[in-house]
Design a protein around this motif. Structure first.
Motif, PDB file in Angstrom:
ATOM      1  N   GLY A 146       0.775  -1.235   0.000  1.00 31.59           N
ATOM      2  CA  GLY A 146       0.000   0.000   0.000  1.00 31.59           C
ATOM      3  C   GLY A 146       0.803   1.279   0.000  1.00 31.59           C
ATOM      4  O   GLY A 146       0.214   2.369   0.004  1.00 31.59           O
ATOM      5  N   LYS A 147       2.128   1.204  -0.032  1.00 31.10           N
ATOM      6  CA  LYS A 147       2.965   2.396   0.006  1.00 31.10           C
ATOM      7  C   LYS A 147       3.805   2.505  -1.263  1.00 31.10           C
ATOM      8  O   LYS A 147       4.472   1.546  -1.657  1.00 31.10           O
ATOM      9  CB  LYS A 147       3.873   2.375   1.233  1.00 31.10           C
ATOM     10  N   ILE A 148       3.777   3.694  -1.891  1.00 27.25           N
ATOM     11  CA  ILE A 148       4.560   3.952  -3.093  1.00 27.25           C
ATOM     12  C   ILE A 148       6.040   3.998  -2.724  1.00 27.25           C
ATOM     13  O   ILE A 148       6.427   4.592  -1.718  1.00 27.25           O
ATOM     14  CB  ILE A 148       4.148   5.281  -3.748  1.00 27.25           C
ATOM     15  N   LYS A 149       6.863   3.366  -3.545  1.00 24.81           N
ATOM     16  CA  LYS A 149       8.309   3.439  -3.325  1.00 24.81           C
ATOM     17  C   LYS A 149       8.777   4.898  -3.407  1.00 24.81           C
ATOM     18  O   LYS A 149       8.268   5.681  -4.206  1.00 24.81           O
ATOM     19  CB  LYS A 149       9.039   2.613  -4.388  1.00 24.81           C
ATOM     20  N   VAL A 150       9.753   5.252  -2.584  1.00 23.94           N
ATOM     21  CA  VAL A 150      10.205   6.638  -2.492  1.00 23.94           C
ATOM     22  C   VAL A 150      10.644   7.182  -3.844  1.00 23.94           C
ATOM     23  O   VAL A 150      10.332   8.324  -4.219  1.00 23.94           O
ATOM     24  CB  VAL A 150      11.356   6.753  -1.465  1.00 23.94           C
ATOM     25  N   ASP A 151      11.337   6.374  -4.644  1.00 27.61           N
ATOM     26  CA  ASP A 151      11.851   6.848  -5.928  1.00 27.61           C
ATOM     27  C   ASP A 151      10.799   6.815  -7.031  1.00 27.61           C
ATOM     28  O   ASP A 151      11.098   7.111  -8.183  1.00 27.61           O
ATOM     29  CB  ASP A 151      13.069   6.021  -6.348  1.00 27.61           C
ATOM     30  N   GLN A 152       9.543   6.467  -6.688  1.00 25.74           N
ATOM     31  CA  GLN A 152       8.482   6.385  -7.694  1.00 25.74           C
ATOM     32  C   GLN A 152       7.336   7.350  -7.409  1.00 25.74           C
ATOM     33  O   GLN A 152       6.302   7.293  -8.070  1.00 25.74           O
ATOM     34  CB  GLN A 152       7.925   4.946  -7.730  1.00 25.74           C
ATOM     35  N   THR A 153       7.501   8.228  -6.431  1.00 26.25           N
ATOM     36  CA  THR A 153       6.382   9.061  -5.989  1.00 26.25           C
ATOM     37  C   THR A 153       6.079  10.230  -6.917  1.00 26.25           C
ATOM     38  O   THR A 153       5.032  10.862  -6.788  1.00 26.25           O
ATOM     39  CB  THR A 153       6.659   9.620  -4.577  1.00 26.25           C
ATOM     40  N   GLU A 154       6.966  10.548  -7.849  1.00 22.60           N
ATOM     41  CA  GLU A 154       6.776  11.724  -8.702  1.00 22.60           C
ATOM     42  C   GLU A 154       5.518  11.630  -9.549  1.00 22.60           C
ATOM     43  O   GLU A 154       4.734  12.575  -9.626  1.00 22.60           O
ATOM     44  CB  GLU A 154       7.988  11.928  -9.602  1.00 22.60           C
ATOM     45  N   ARG A 155       5.277  10.481 -10.172  1.00 23.61           N
ATOM     46  CA  ARG A 155       4.136  10.354 -11.086  1.00 23.61           C
ATOM     47  C   ARG A 155       3.203   9.212 -10.732  1.00 23.61           C
ATOM     48  O   ARG A 155       2.221   8.980 -11.431  1.00 23.61           O
ATOM     49  CB  ARG A 155       4.640  10.184 -12.523  1.00 23.61           C
ATOM     50  N   LEU A 156       3.480   8.471  -9.676  1.00 23.05           N
ATOM     51  CA  LEU A 156       2.645   7.334  -9.295  1.00 23.05           C
ATOM     52  C   LEU A 156       1.904   7.623  -7.996  1.00 23.05           C
ATOM     53  O   LEU A 156       2.429   8.266  -7.097  1.00 23.05           O
ATOM     54  CB  LEU A 156       3.497   6.072  -9.123  1.00 23.05           C
ATOM     55  N   SER A 157       0.672   7.109  -7.919  1.00 25.16           N
ATOM     56  CA  SER A 157      -0.113   7.211  -6.694  1.00 25.16           C
ATOM     57  C   SER A 157      -1.153   6.100  -6.695  1.00 25.16           C
ATOM     58  O   SER A 157      -1.460   5.518  -7.742  1.00 25.16           O
ATOM     59  CB  SER A 157      -0.789   8.581  -6.583  1.00 25.16           C
ATOM     60  N   LEU A 158      -1.691   5.798  -5.515  1.00 23.03           N
ATOM     61  CA  LEU A 158      -2.738   4.793  -5.395  1.00 23.03           C
ATOM     62  C   LEU A 158      -4.095   5.482  -5.391  1.00 23.03           C
ATOM     63  O   LEU A 158      -4.306   6.458  -4.663  1.00 23.03           O
ATOM     64  CB  LEU A 158      -2.562   3.967  -4.126  1.00 23.03           C
ATOM     65  N   GLY A 159      -5.011   4.968  -6.220  1.00 24.21           N
ATOM     66  CA  GLY A 159      -6.349   5.520  -6.295  1.00 24.21           C
ATOM     67  C   GLY A 159      -7.351   4.637  -5.595  1.00 24.21           C
ATOM     68  O   GLY A 159      -7.008   3.789  -4.756  1.00 24.21           O
ATOM     69  N   SER A 160      -8.619   4.836  -5.929  1.00 25.64           N
ATOM     70  CA  SER A 160      -9.678   4.038  -5.329  1.00 25.64           C
ATOM     71  C   SER A 160      -9.517   2.573  -5.711  1.00 25.64           C
ATOM     72  O   SER A 160      -9.050   2.238  -6.800  1.00 25.64           O
ATOM     73  CB  SER A 160     -11.041   4.554  -5.787  1.00 25.64           C
ATOM     74  N   ASN A 161      -9.885   1.697  -4.787  1.00 21.51           N
ATOM     75  CA  ASN A 161      -9.769   0.247  -4.991  1.00 21.51           C
ATOM     76  C   ASN A 161      -8.342  -0.167  -5.318  1.00 21.51           C
ATOM     77  O   ASN A 161      -8.116  -1.135  -6.045  1.00 21.51           O
ATOM     78  CB  ASN A 161     -10.725  -0.230  -6.094  1.00 21.51           C
ATOM     79  N   CYS A 162      -7.371   0.598  -4.787  1.00 20.59           N
ATOM     80  CA  CYS A 162      -5.948   0.264  -4.912  1.00 20.59           C
ATOM     81  C   CYS A 162      -5.459   0.304  -6.352  1.00 20.59           C
ATOM     82  O   CYS A 162      -4.455  -0.343  -6.695  1.00 20.59           O
ATOM     83  CB  CYS A 162      -5.641  -1.090  -4.279  1.00 20.59           C
ATOM     84  N   SER A 163      -6.149   1.034  -7.221  1.00 21.04           N
ATOM     85  CA  SER A 163      -5.685   1.185  -8.602  1.00 21.04           C
ATOM     86  C   SER A 163      -4.387   2.000  -8.607  1.00 21.04           C
ATOM     87  O   SER A 163      -4.164   2.846  -7.745  1.00 21.04           O
ATOM     88  CB  SER A 163      -6.747   1.872  -9.456  1.00 21.04           C
ATOM     89  N   LEU A 164      -3.539   1.721  -9.589  1.00 23.38           N
ATOM     90  CA  LEU A 164      -2.273   2.433  -9.731  1.00 23.38           C
ATOM     91  C   LEU A 164      -2.469   3.573 -10.720  1.00 23.38           C
ATOM     92  O   LEU A 164      -2.731   3.347 -11.903  1.00 23.38           O
ATOM     93  CB  LEU A 164      -1.176   1.492 -10.215  1.00 23.38           C
ATOM     94  N   HIS A 165      -2.332   4.820 -10.234  1.00 26.51           N
ATOM     95  CA  HIS A 165      -2.537   6.002 -11.071  1.00 26.51           C
ATOM     96  C   HIS A 165      -1.185   6.498 -11.583  1.00 26.51           C
ATOM     97  O   HIS A 165      -0.279   6.784 -10.796  1.00 26.51           O
ATOM     98  CB  HIS A 165      -3.232   7.101 -10.271  1.00 26.51           C
ATOM     99  N   VAL A 166      -1.070   6.587 -12.907  1.00 24.81           N
ATOM    100  CA  VAL A 166       0.151   7.081 -13.555  1.00 24.81           C
ATOM    101  C   VAL A 166      -0.186   8.420 -14.212  1.00 24.81           C
ATOM    102  O   VAL A 166      -1.031   8.484 -15.095  1.00 24.81           O
ATOM    103  CB  VAL A 166       0.675   6.092 -14.610  1.00 24.81           C
ATOM    104  N   SER A 167       0.464   9.486 -13.779  1.00 26.94           N
ATOM    105  CA  SER A 167       0.224  10.807 -14.359  1.00 26.94           C
ATOM    106  C   SER A 167       1.294  11.129 -15.398  1.00 26.94           C
ATOM    107  O   SER A 167       2.415  10.639 -15.320  1.00 26.94           O
ATOM    108  CB  SER A 167       0.215  11.878 -13.265  1.00 26.94           C
ATOM    109  N   ASP A 168       0.902  11.961 -16.383  1.00 31.22           N
ATOM    110  CA  ASP A 168       1.824  12.384 -17.444  1.00 31.22           C
ATOM    111  C   ASP A 168       2.540  11.182 -18.060  1.00 31.22           C
ATOM    112  O   ASP A 168       3.763  11.052 -17.999  1.00 31.22           O
ATOM    113  CB  ASP A 168       2.839  13.385 -16.893  1.00 31.22           C
ATOM    114  N   VAL A 169       1.759  10.297 -18.657  1.00 26.50           N
ATOM    115  CA  VAL A 169       2.283   9.039 -19.208  1.00 26.50           C
ATOM    116  C   VAL A 169       3.405   9.299 -20.200  1.00 26.50           C
ATOM    117  O   VAL A 169       3.314  10.199 -21.045  1.00 26.50           O
ATOM    118  CB  VAL A 169       1.145   8.247 -19.876  1.00 26.50           C
ATOM    119  N   ARG A 170       4.462   8.518 -20.095  1.00 27.75           N
ATOM    120  CA  ARG A 170       5.614   8.612 -20.987  1.00 27.75           C
ATOM    121  C   ARG A 170       5.789   7.304 -21.744  1.00 27.75           C
ATOM    122  O   ARG A 170       5.211   6.277 -21.391  1.00 27.75           O
ATOM    123  CB  ARG A 170       6.875   8.927 -20.182  1.00 27.75           C
ATOM    124  N   ALA A 171       6.629   7.361 -22.782  1.00 29.89           N
ATOM    125  CA  ALA A 171       6.838   6.170 -23.607  1.00 29.89           C
ATOM    126  C   ALA A 171       7.363   5.004 -22.779  1.00 29.89           C
ATOM    127  O   ALA A 171       6.967   3.850 -22.978  1.00 29.89           O
ATOM    128  CB  ALA A 171       7.799   6.497 -24.744  1.00 29.89           C
TER     129      ALA A 171
END
Length: 351
Positions: A146-171
């Motif tokens: 349930g915790k985002i890795k420290v080096d992954q917090t810039e664009r990743l977060s947990l949403g409802s129902n534990c979904s993985l939210h990726v912002s500003d998607v890159r290649a």
């Protein structure tokens, strides 16, 4: 389809007190097989039929035949249903039932939420997300219990129902994401994987945008980046351009999901959108745009130098005539009251 239902208690996994038990409903049918590892850890295996689409399978906990609580699983066939998220990210599923591999598509720069279909605790304290890119053997753990890795917090977060939210998607975000459940930090994995295959649609110009102008050849490349590789499509998927018509347009295809468009730009192509579309058997899944904006263009009206000089000359002559007229004009006589003294008074209204 195999379903497993367990009661997790303080005394251990699948351990029931006296008089408690789990059961399935419905469980009848020639293709259903009900097995019981313990009174509170049961499994149901069934061969799905057409009538089982969107069917609820209920696991019920009873105490001496009195129901205490129940939980449902819905078998939704993936080749019948397609979902679209609010951010236009498309979700498809491989043949099977909901909970198996999901195939999702996103544009570069968009936000996307990857669903986790095996959640145990709503607070995500048992949820782990791992990531594998481009079919490589190495995996990266991005969420731990349930915790985002420290080096992954810039664009990743947990949403409802534990979904993985990726912002500003890159290649480089294209890859296979797997949601897993662990009841303890050092214990074994609970249940199976919930994999999500994220593919990213990209578009770019090999011609520098600063060079875009009429009579210049512009080359656009559109690619689908997937877990299996660059420009690799599944059966029935393909990319296409719109618009691509015209005598100056040349459409080439390195693969079904890696295409190139070369066009000789014309004046009418300034601020024109060129769209690359991903389709599955003729049905649009997602698209991405590129706008050809010409550099150095301006809406200002350009006048010939001769007209500019004429305008400046006339302006100067008009100023000279005005000044000369003011100098030869006799002064006006002052009115009689102008010689009288004037003054301003200040009165103190209050002290």
């Amino acid at each position: 389809m195999t379903l497993r239902c367990s009661l997790l208690t303080y005394t251990g996994h699948g351990t029931c007190w006296s008089g408690f038990s789990l059961s399935w409903d419905p469980k009848t049918g020639t293709n259903a097989q009900d097995t019981q590892d313990s009174s509170c850890d049961i499994t149901l295996t069934v061969t799905l039929q057409k009538k089982d689409n969107n069917r609820k399978w209920t696991c019920t906990l009873t105490e001496k035949e009195n129901m205490k609580i129940s939980i449902d699983f819905t078998s939704t066939f993936s080749d019948i249903e397609e979902k679209t998220t609010d951010s236009d990210d498309v979700i498809s599923t491989v043949p099977g039932v909901s909970g198996e591999t999901l195939s999702m598509f996103s544009r570069v720069g968009d936000d996307v939420s990857l669903p986790c279909n095996n959640v145990i605790y709503p607070n995500c304290s048992s949820t782990v997300w791992i990531y594998n890119r481009d079919g490589s053997t190495g995996t990266i753990e991005v969420v731990t219990l349930g915790k985002i890795k420290v080096d992954q917090t810039e664009r990743l977060s947990l949403g409802s129902n534990c979904s993985l939210h990726v912002s500003d998607v890159r290649a480089e975000d294209a890859g296979l994401y797997i949601c897993q459940q662990y009841l303890t930090k050092t214990g074994p994995q609970h249940g199976g994987d919930a994999p999500v295959d994220l593919s990213v649609l990209t578009i770019s110009s090999t011609t520098p945008v600063t060079d875009l102008k009429p009579n210049v050849n512009m080359t656009l490349q559109c690619s689908l980046l997937t877990y299996t590789g660059h420009g690799t499509c599944w059966s029935g998927f393909s990319l296409s351009w719109d618009p691509k018509t015209g005598t100056n347009a040349q459409d080439t295809q390195d693969s079904s999901c890696d295409i190139t468009l070369t066009v000789t730009l014309q004046k009418k192509d300034n601020n024109r959108k060129w769209t690359c579309t991903l389709t599955e058997k003729g049905n649009m899944k997602i698209s991405i745009d590129f706008t050809s904006t010409f550099s150095g263009t301006s809406n200002a009206v350009k006048l010939p130098i001769s007209r500019i000089m004429l305008f400046v000359t006339l302006t100067i002559m008009a100023a000279i005539v005005t000044i000369h007229t003011r100098r030869i004009r006799p002064p006006k006589a002052l009115p009689p009251q102008a010689d009288e003294a004037s003054g301003i008074e200040i009165h103190v209204l209050e002290e």
